[in-house]
Design an enzyme around this catalytic site. Structure first.
Site, PDB file in Angstrom:
ATOM      1  N   LYS A 168      32.929  57.514  29.759  1.00 46.70           N
ATOM      2  CA  LYS A 168      32.449  56.586  28.870  1.00 46.70           C
ATOM      3  C   LYS A 168      31.188  55.710  29.400  1.00 46.70           C
ATOM      4  O   LYS A 168      31.058  55.533  30.634  1.00 46.70           O
ATOM      5  CB  LYS A 168      33.595  55.353  28.815  1.00 46.70           C
ATOM      6  CG  LYS A 168      33.391  54.302  27.909  1.00 46.70           C
ATOM      7  CD  LYS A 168      34.658  53.364  27.657  1.00 46.70           C
ATOM      8  CE  LYS A 168      34.431  52.360  26.818  1.00 46.70           C
ATOM      9  NZ  LYS A 168      35.830  51.648  26.643  1.00 46.70           N
ATOM     10  N   SER A 245      37.060  51.351  21.907  1.00 45.34           N
ATOM     11  CA  SER A 245      35.873  51.506  22.179  1.00 45.34           C
ATOM     12  C   SER A 245      35.487  52.769  22.997  1.00 45.34           C
ATOM     13  O   SER A 245      34.489  53.156  23.209  1.00 45.34           O
ATOM     14  CB  SER A 245      35.107  50.340  23.067  1.00 45.34           C
ATOM     15  OG  SER A 245      36.008  50.105  24.237  1.00 45.34           O
ATOM     16  N   SER A 269      41.232  50.032  24.212  1.00 41.28           N
ATOM     17  CA  SER A 269      40.452  50.761  23.745  1.00 41.28           C
ATOM     18  C   SER A 269      40.558  52.232  24.474  1.00 41.28           C
ATOM     19  O   SER A 269      39.816  53.140  24.214  1.00 41.28           O
ATOM     20  CB  SER A 269      39.040  50.148  24.588  1.00 41.28           C
ATOM     21  OG  SER A 269      38.527  49.333  23.635  1.00 41.28           O
TER      22      SER A 269
END
Length: 525
Positions: A168, A245, A269
């Site tokens: 990420k 996310s 997330s």
């Protein structure tokens, strides 16, 4: 006018219909594109992201996709199959380079109801099935910010030998800046020289980094949408959002581009995209994994987590990062909390009830209120207020120095965070430790089992108001583990309306490994 490269004559009107379809694509004329497909539940369209079945599903996908690159047809082959039925295969040349291939089944009918409104009922050709092979991509820029083969090689060997990781875009990766899902932030970020602690653990255990995966801006969203680089695909259901996310990490794993996605879980997330895409996801016990080298959102809740396709790889990532603790709490009897089950959609509740009934081990029911857990609405509000205050503290100065750099959705979220009542925020901050302690006391020796989220992923065409309602309902379910700083594993156990929904196990601190093993046992039954 298109001329077919075949000695077989094209049926009357077919090539004109093909030309009209290409013109509608070039103009992104959604009404004309809708009218070009047979309006029936069996109409199909497929590409590398999946298969869409039904005119409505195709229309929703197209409306959220936007237009395509400028192209022209350089070859068209027509094969009449029967009266009013023909196969068309065409090669497209893109102005920006590269070729694509379209295979379409065209059917002639006399339906003009979805067309121009003309009273003319002359037969018209429409597409009944289509498969699109797009031009080759170096990599999917909605999933990846940077990618390599590998981007960063393993630094050791161990249980993750040969596995690849999607990181990420919040973690420090050697040779890369941290972009945080925002192009302005990316341009100004320094190139990192050492990996974040959680990334280093995976590299030391034999994994290599495939690439830097997209994230919602500053991790302050749960949908996966990003105005700057587009929406990563949901590899399970192409008509639905991927969840955020940790959106890029989840999509990369689901699509087979990596075996492990490393993400963060503040308000869900990791858990949300894992549930939406039918993956395993683990939110670790808060502070168990070092956050050194991780760009924060809200440190009181931020945790490291992973997404995988199978439970064994999830365990391997955990074992490579968190030393084994023989004294860790063992798995405990499962309890279904009534308040959480009341929040889910009816079809999810039905599927979850059937899942529980099919288990061999006893699973009880409980009221969270009887355990001393505060009401879920109170937990959600505490999470919202503290998260907002910490997000502004972490990024407010940067946002002020870069007006207009944020997307509308995330910009509005930060603006709302600044507008929160200071007294209510101070009260939430002051009570966080006490509420966390109460939740941990309530879960001592207990494991909760419930659907991870209220329902399947929202459709990609969902508007902002619908997505905000989904976010509110979702964080009511995810806040228990977030506020409690507890481990939570989501496992791909349910299918509702053709889409995956996870089941979640939440336990006391330190039960991370036990939860993954227990969830694996449930899915084997």
């Amino acid at each position: 006018m298109t001329t077919p490269d075949t000695s077989t004559a094209a049926p009357e009107g077919l090539l004109a219909a093909l030309d009209a379809y290409e013109a509608a694509l070039a103009a992104n004329d959604l009404d004309a594109l809708d009218a070009a497909f047979v309006d029936a539940p069996g109409t199909m369209r497929g590409d590398d992201r999946g298969l869409l079945v039904g005119h409505d599903a195709i229309s929703a996908f197209r409306g959220a996709r936007g237009g395509i690159g400028t192209r022209s047809l350089t070859r068209v082959e027509v094969r009449p199959l029967a009266d009013g039925l023909a196969l068309v295969v065409s090669v497209s040349e893109f102005a920006a380079g590269g070729q694509g291939l379209q295979t379409q089944l065209w059917r002639r009918d006399s339906d003009t109801s979805s067309g121009s409104g003309s009273d003319d009922v002359a037969p018209r050709w429409r597409i009944e099935a289509a498969h699109v092979t797009g031009r080759p991509k170096a990599f999917d820029t909605t999933v990846w910010r940077a990618v390599g083969d590998p981007l960063v090689a393993a630094t050791g060997d161990g249980p993750l030998d040969g596995l690849t990781v999607a990181v990420k875009d919040l973690y420090a990766v050697p040779g890369q800046p941290v972009g945080a899902g925002n192009p302005t932030h990316l341009r100004e970020s320094p190139v990192q020289t050492t990996p974040a602690a959680a990334v280093a653990a995976l590299l030391d255990a034999g994994a290599s980094i495939r690439g830097i995966a997209r994230t919602d801006e500053f991790a302050y969203n749960l949908t996966g949408r990003n105005e700057h680089h587009g929406t990563p695909p949901n590899g399970a259901v192409p008509t639905r959002l991927p969840g955020g996310s940790s959106s890029g990490s989840a999509s990369a794993v689901r699509l087979g581009m990596a075996e492990i996605g490393i993400g963060t879980d503040t308000a869900g997330s990791v858990r949300v995209p894992a549930s939406y895409q039918g993956l395993w996801g683990l939110r670790t016990t808060h502070d168990t994994v070092s956050r050194q080298g991780l760009l924060p959102l809200a440190p009181s809740f931020d945790t490291v987590g992973w997404l995988t396709r199978i439970a064994d790889v999830l365990l391997a990532a955990l074992d490579a990062t968190v030393p084994s603790n023989p004294g860790a709490p063992a798995a405990s009897v499962l309890l279904v909390p009534a308040e959480l089950l009341d929040l889910v959609e009816p079809d999810v509740a039905e599927a979850f009830t059937a899942f529980v009934a099919g288990q061999d081990e006893p699973i009880g029911a409980v009221q969270l209120a009887d355990l001393g857990v505060p009401p879920l609405d109170d937990l959600r509000e505490l999470l919202r207020l503290v998260q907002a205050a910490e997000a502004v503290a972490a990024h407010g100065a940067w946002i002020d120095a870069h007006p207009g750099a944020l997307s509308t959705v995330v910009g509005d979220r930060f603006a709302a965070a600044r507008a929160n009542d200071p007294a209510a925020t101070a009260d939430a901050v002051a009570h966080l430790d006490d509420v966390r302690a109460a939740i941990r006391t309530a879960l001592a020796g207990r494991t909760l089992l419930f659907p991870t989220v209220p329902g399947p992923a929202p459709l990609i065409a969902a508007d902002a108001a619908a997505l905000e309602r989904t976010r509110t309902a979702t964080t009511a379910m995810t806040s228990l583990a977030s506020v409690g700083g507890l481990p939570a594993v989501t496992a791909p156990a349910l299918t509702v309306d053709g889409a995956p929904v996870g089941v979640c196990l939440v336990g006391e601190p330190g039960t991370d490994r036990a939860l993954v093993i227990h969830a694996g046992r449930l899915l084997q039954d």
